[in-house]
Scaffold this active site. Structure first.
Site, PDB file in Angstrom:
ATOM      1  N   SER A   7       1.241   3.432  -2.362  1.00  0.00           N
ATOM      2  CA  SER A   7       0.573   4.573  -3.019  1.00  0.00           C
ATOM      3  C   SER A   7      -0.373   5.286  -2.061  1.00  0.00           C
ATOM      4  O   SER A   7      -0.376   6.514  -1.980  1.00  0.00           O
ATOM      5  CB  SER A   7      -0.244   4.103  -4.225  1.00  0.00           C
ATOM      6  OG  SER A   7       0.532   3.304  -5.055  1.00  0.00           O
TER       7      SER A   7
ATOM      8  N   GLY B 257       0.798  -1.228   0.000  1.00  0.00           N
ATOM      9  CA  GLY B 257       0.000   0.000   0.000  1.00  0.00           C
ATOM     10  C   GLY B 257       0.828   1.273   0.000  1.00  0.00           C
ATOM     11  O   GLY B 257       0.449   2.253   0.635  1.00  0.00           O
TER      12      GLY B 257
ATOM     13  N   ASP C 109      -6.983   0.648   2.246  1.00  0.00           N
ATOM     14  CA  ASP C 109      -5.562   0.927   2.460  1.00  0.00           C
ATOM     15  C   ASP C 109      -5.353   2.345   2.993  1.00  0.00           C
ATOM     16  O   ASP C 109      -4.466   2.591   3.812  1.00  0.00           O
ATOM     17  CB  ASP C 109      -4.760   0.689   1.171  1.00  0.00           C
ATOM     18  CG  ASP C 109      -5.507   1.129  -0.084  1.00  0.00           C
ATOM     19  OD1 ASP C 109      -6.584   1.737   0.031  1.00  0.00           O
ATOM     20  OD2 ASP C 109      -5.008   0.875  -1.188  1.00  0.00           O
TER      21      ASP C 109
HETATM   22  O1  PMV Z   1      -3.779  -4.852  -4.320  1.00  0.00           O
HETATM   23  P1  PMV Z   1      -4.049  -4.263  -2.999  1.00  0.00           P
HETATM   24  O2  PMV Z   1      -3.141  -4.769  -1.942  1.00  0.00           O
HETATM   25  O3  PMV Z   1      -4.127  -2.774  -3.037  1.00  0.00           O
HETATM   26  O4  PMV Z   1      -5.475  -4.790  -2.520  1.00  0.00           O
HETATM   27  C1  PMV Z   1      -6.593  -4.647  -3.314  1.00  0.00           C
HETATM   28  C2  PMV Z   1      -7.802  -5.112  -2.581  1.00  0.00           C
HETATM   29  C3  PMV Z   1      -9.073  -4.988  -3.397  1.00  0.00           C
HETATM   30  O5  PMV Z   1     -10.166  -5.350  -2.557  1.00  0.00           O
HETATM   31  C4  PMV Z   1      -9.048  -5.959  -4.563  1.00  0.00           C
HETATM   32  C5  PMV Z   1      -9.268  -3.575  -3.936  1.00  0.00           C
HETATM   33  C6  PMV Z   1      -9.660  -2.561  -2.878  1.00  0.00           C
HETATM   34  O6  PMV Z   1      -9.328  -1.379  -3.070  1.00  0.00           O
HETATM   35  O7  PMV Z   1     -10.328  -2.902  -1.902  1.00  0.00           O
END
Ligand code: PMV
Length: 324
Positions: free
Chosen positions: A113, A111, A156
């Site tokens: 970003s 995370g 995130d």
């Molecule tokens: O790829 P990551 O770690 O940013 O996780 C994405 C998780 C999702 O549920 C697929 C997307 C989200 O923003 O919730």
């Protein structure tokens, strides 16, 4: 008003509920000990300057009037759009020089970003004397992530701001702290960068094609999250592991799995983990395994033998903070 600040925010790991959370369901996320750090200094000139060498941005500068406009290098997007959104919401002349110093690679899927976005907005909040509340910070950071990425639930962003372990739903509708002390979690990195936007879009396309099946799966994933929340509070790791295994099955069903993730997940299970699953969008990035203390070393060895890279981390990290 401060002239210079150093801000840090934690990375995150999604424990259960990825993808379903984009469709309005609950998820469980924890903030991790690896932090994103950023230095911000106000400038006498109406300029924006950025040094983010880890993502290939060196000696980047533009007039404030151009911030958020024209070609923006990939590595500068989150910081620059955060500044653009801040200045749109709180119009002022705030020349600023930003230097980023992450403690973790952007490739892990921890995370970086959203942590960069949160750190930027917190720094601007301090430099401008606006002192945004966490809720105001969340809304602006979530908007920024959506502006850049187009998709996402904001889990995130919430982890970066609030820290700890959270029960979370889309857009911050639910942000509930889950008071747990520790968790015997082993993290394995596949060495492959996941493309969150593409995966979320692929899942959305399939969900539109098979709405009944996907809606039922998203409901089931949320029910796993609700049970996992209870298991976490009781520190019933065995149940938590079982729920993670079931969650992994659903993630496979919606197309978020990968061969490498499965290899590491089975390696962890075979070495005695209570349960294991991918964490995040899938396709790559990391897997997590809930593991009895006595089996941690064996699970780590097994993940390494299967070609994974064990990432040492602690959960429940503190949210965004002013370091200096
Ligand atoms: O790829 P990551 O770690 O940013 O996780 C994405 C998780 C999702 O549920 C697929 C997307 C989200 O923003 O919730």
């Amino acid at each position: 008003m401060k002239k210079q600040v150093i801000i840090s925010a934690p990375g995150k790991l999604l424990l259960l509920g990825e993808h379903a959370v984009v469709h309005g369901k609950l998820c469980l996320v924890t903030a991790v000990s690896q932090r994103f750090k950023l230095k911000a200094k106000s400038l006498p000139s109406d300029e924006f300057m950025l040094e983010a060498p880890e993502v290939g941005v060196v000696n980047y500068r533009k007039p404030l009037s151009q911030v958020g406009k024209g070609e923006i290098p990939q590595g500068a997007k989150f910081v620059e759009m955060a500044l653009a959104n801040f200045l749109k919401r709180y119009p002022q002349k705030l020349g600023v020089a930003i230097t980023t110093e992450p403690e973790f690679k952007s490739t892990f899927g921890f995370g970086s970003s959203s942590a960069a976005t949160v750190c930027t907005l917190k720094a601007l909040s301090e430099l401008s004397g606006k002192s945004l509340t966490n809720k105001q910070l969340f809304d602006l950071a979530f908007k920024t992530v959506l502006d850049v990425q187009g998709v996402g639930s904001g889990f995130d962003v919430a982890a970066a701001i609030f820290g700890g372990t959270l029960l979370y739903s889309l857009g911050g509708k639910t942000i509930k702290s889950v008071p747990i002390k520790n968790l015997s979690l082993v993290v394995g990195y596949t060495g492959i960068k996941a493309d969150t936007t593409t995966l979320v879009k692929q899942v959305n396309i399939k969900a539109k094609k098979h709405p009944q099946v996907f809606n039922a799966i998203f409901d089931q994933i949320e029910s796993l999250v609700i049970q996992a929340h209870k298991a976490l509070l009781k520190r019933d790791d065995q149940t938590l592991g079982e729920l993670m295994d079931i969650n992994q099955g659903y993630l496979e069903a919606i197309g978020a799995g990968s061969v490498k993730l499965s290899q590491l997940i089975y390696a962890a299970r075979n070495a005695g983990a209570y349960g294991a699953k991918l964490s995040g969008a899938g396709g790559g990035d990391c897997m997590i395994a809930i593991t009895p203390n006595s089996k941690v070393a064996a699970v780590k060895r097994s993940i390494t033998k299967a070609g994974g890279i064990v990432v040492e981390t602690k959960i429940n990290a503190e949210g965004v903070k002013i370091e200096a």
